[in-house]
Design an enzyme around this catalytic site. Structure first.
Site, PDB file in Angstrom:
ATOM      1  N   HIS A 170      33.647  -8.514 -18.899  1.00 47.98           N
ATOM      2  CA  HIS A 170      34.422  -8.011 -20.037  1.00 47.98           C
ATOM      3  C   HIS A 170      35.792  -8.696 -20.100  1.00 47.98           C
ATOM      4  CE1 HIS A 170      36.243  -5.360 -22.965  1.00 47.98           C
ATOM      5  NE2 HIS A 170      37.182  -5.029 -22.105  1.00 47.98           N
ATOM      6  N   GLU A 179      31.923   2.913 -20.735  1.00 49.26           N
ATOM      7  CA  GLU A 179      32.555   3.044 -19.423  1.00 49.26           C
ATOM      8  C   GLU A 179      31.933   4.209 -18.661  1.00 49.26           C
ATOM      9  OE1 GLU A 179      36.798   2.834 -19.318  1.00 49.26           O
ATOM     10  OE2 GLU A 179      36.953   1.648 -21.162  1.00 49.26           O
ATOM     11  N   THR A 236      35.649  -1.219 -19.681  1.00 48.96           N
ATOM     12  CA  THR A 236      34.404  -1.589 -20.365  1.00 48.96           C
ATOM     13  C   THR A 236      33.456  -2.313 -19.416  1.00 48.96           C
ATOM     14  OG1 THR A 236      35.721  -1.886 -22.342  1.00 48.96           O
ATOM     15  CG2 THR A 236      33.499  -2.793 -22.393  1.00 48.96           C
TER      16      THR A 236
END
Ligand code: CA
Length: 429
Positions: free
Chosen positions: A147, A215, A363
């Site tokens: 990410h 998440e 994330t």
């Protein structure tokens, strides 16, 4: 009550409950996550999920099934898990084992008392789930290498996508606890300042680039006094469990506001969580090794044992009146920094943590595009729209869309899951 309630209990993947559990259920006897629920005629209380049912812990307590455990009635007759968690790790682990034993197929005490069963076993379909935890402080990390690399590639320099600190520090920021909400609670599209292009003045209005972030979050017990630190070896003793976490993000607001101090109004309008907190105990057997960390981390971030967890994660979008389209399949194992490192880093300066703090992973993106954990990455800043089953396209999240995240572990025929976090987006007010 028979004395065999004091028998030691050992957990086996072959164990079954006398409560019927579907093979695809996230909540077999090996899971037993905790949550807060209420019914049409009974107030908020602590419950444990088993199959499509809930065990009412207040009911168990009142009927004497939780004797010789360090809990009081008020720990269960309450609208948060905080009072229970105040009793700390050992007590909560013992409590889960007691519930495990009471639900075991060959353990007679509760199952043979139909009157008691009728009082404490309640269909999940008949209850309303509430926020499980009163969150004191909320921290969001940024711990998925893929990410961070994707974001760095899009917004900075593809050849130096990771900032110089990223491989040395579990980067994070302090978020806002007041806007953490339970699955099923709709959100309004946020409004705020954006600057559509670099040579125009900023404008105010509804966010145009609304995004989710896939998440996982963990919930803490009370930590140590201010000034003390928690090591990576000690971290497990301070973590109660985990839930799914959708860190809603307004990309256009974020882009304009985030320099120099980082996320603010682009993030704090809402974060959605799943209702069941799956204990670290239940996740233990799904631990796996993490990635080799190179360069070598500083000694306080070194850890021993398997501290990453194999959790399959999925994101779907359900358009207004339509069917869902699965848009991402990721896994919590893609974390570069694990929870033990995050907690050790969070306290290394003496910062104290408290019962009910929530810390989100950042994330979770995997190595292939289908495993990215945000629309920003999945549609690559809107340049590659995603096809929905109904023929429409998505670059970001539209009004009327419902975003659904699910997660589960699976190994040796046992599935331990988190249920889902499901949130509908309403138009700006
Ligand atoms: Ca985030």
């Amino acid at each position: 009550m028979q004395n065999n309630q004091f028998m030691a209990v050992s957990i086996s993947n072959n164990d079954k409950s006398w409560v019927a559990v579907d093979a695809n259920s996230d909540f077999p006897i090996q899971n037993l996550p905790f949550g807060i629920f209420k019914t049409s005629n009974q107030g908020p209380r602590v419950g444990v999920a088993i199959g499509d049912q809930i065990v009412d812990l207040l009911g168990l307590f009142v009927l004497g099934y939780l004797e010789n455990l360090p809990f009081e009635r008020s720990d269960f007759e309450t609208d948060t898990l905080n009072a229970m968690m105040k009793r700390r790790k050992k007590a909560c682990s013992d409590l889960r084992l007691r519930v495990y034993k009471l639900l075991l197929s060959d353990y007679p005490d509760l199952q043979n008392n139909q009157h008691h069963c009728d009082q404490v076993i309640i269909p999940q379909a008949d209850v309303e789930m509430l926020m499980p935890v009163e969150v004191g402080d909320y921290t969001d990390f940024y711990s998925s290498r893929e990410h961070a690399t994707n974001v760095g590639t899009m917004f900075r320099d593809p050849d130096n996508a990771l900032l110089p600190n990223w491989l040395h520090i579990p980067v994070g920021y302090h978020g806002r606890a007041s806007s953490i909400i339970i699955s099923g609670t709709p959100i309004r599209r946020p409004k705020g300042q954006q600057r559509p292009s670099d040579d125009e003045p900023p404008v105010y209005g509804p966010c145009k680039l609304l995004d989710f972030e896939l998440e996982m979050a963990f919930v803490t017990f009370d930590g140590k006094p201010l000034g003390d630190t928690i090591s990576t070896d000690e971290a497990d003793d301070y973590i109660f469990g985990m839930c799914l976490f959708n860190d809603w993000s307004a990309r256009d607001i974020q882009k304009w506001e985030y320099v120099p101090l980082g996320p603010f109004l682009a993030k704090n309008f809402a974060s959605s969580i799943s209702p069941w907190v799956v204990t670290l105990d239940a996740l233990e057997q799904f631990r796996i090794p993490g990635p080799v960390q190179e360069p070598k981390v500083l000694p306080y971030l070194e850890y021993s044992g398997n501290k990453h967890i194999d959790i399959n994660l999925q994101v779907a979008i359900e358009p207004e009146g339509g069917n869902e389209t699965i848009i991402s399949n990721s896994n919590y194992k893609h974390m570069y920094w694990n929870m033990n490192q995050q907690l050790a880093h969070h306290t290394v300066n003496g910062c104290n943590i408290r019962c009910g703090d929530m810390m989100a992973s950042g994330t979770i993106s995997g190595p292939v595009p289908e495993s990215y954990g945000s629309m920003l990455e999945l549609s690559w800043k809107g340049t590659k729209p995603l096809k929905m089953n109904d023929g429409s396209e998505r670059k970001f999240i539209l009004d009327g869309d419902t975003v659904i995240m699910k997660g589960h572990c699976e190994k040796d025929g046992v599935r331990v899951g988190f249920g889902e976090v499901k949130t509908k987006v309403l138009p700006a007010k």
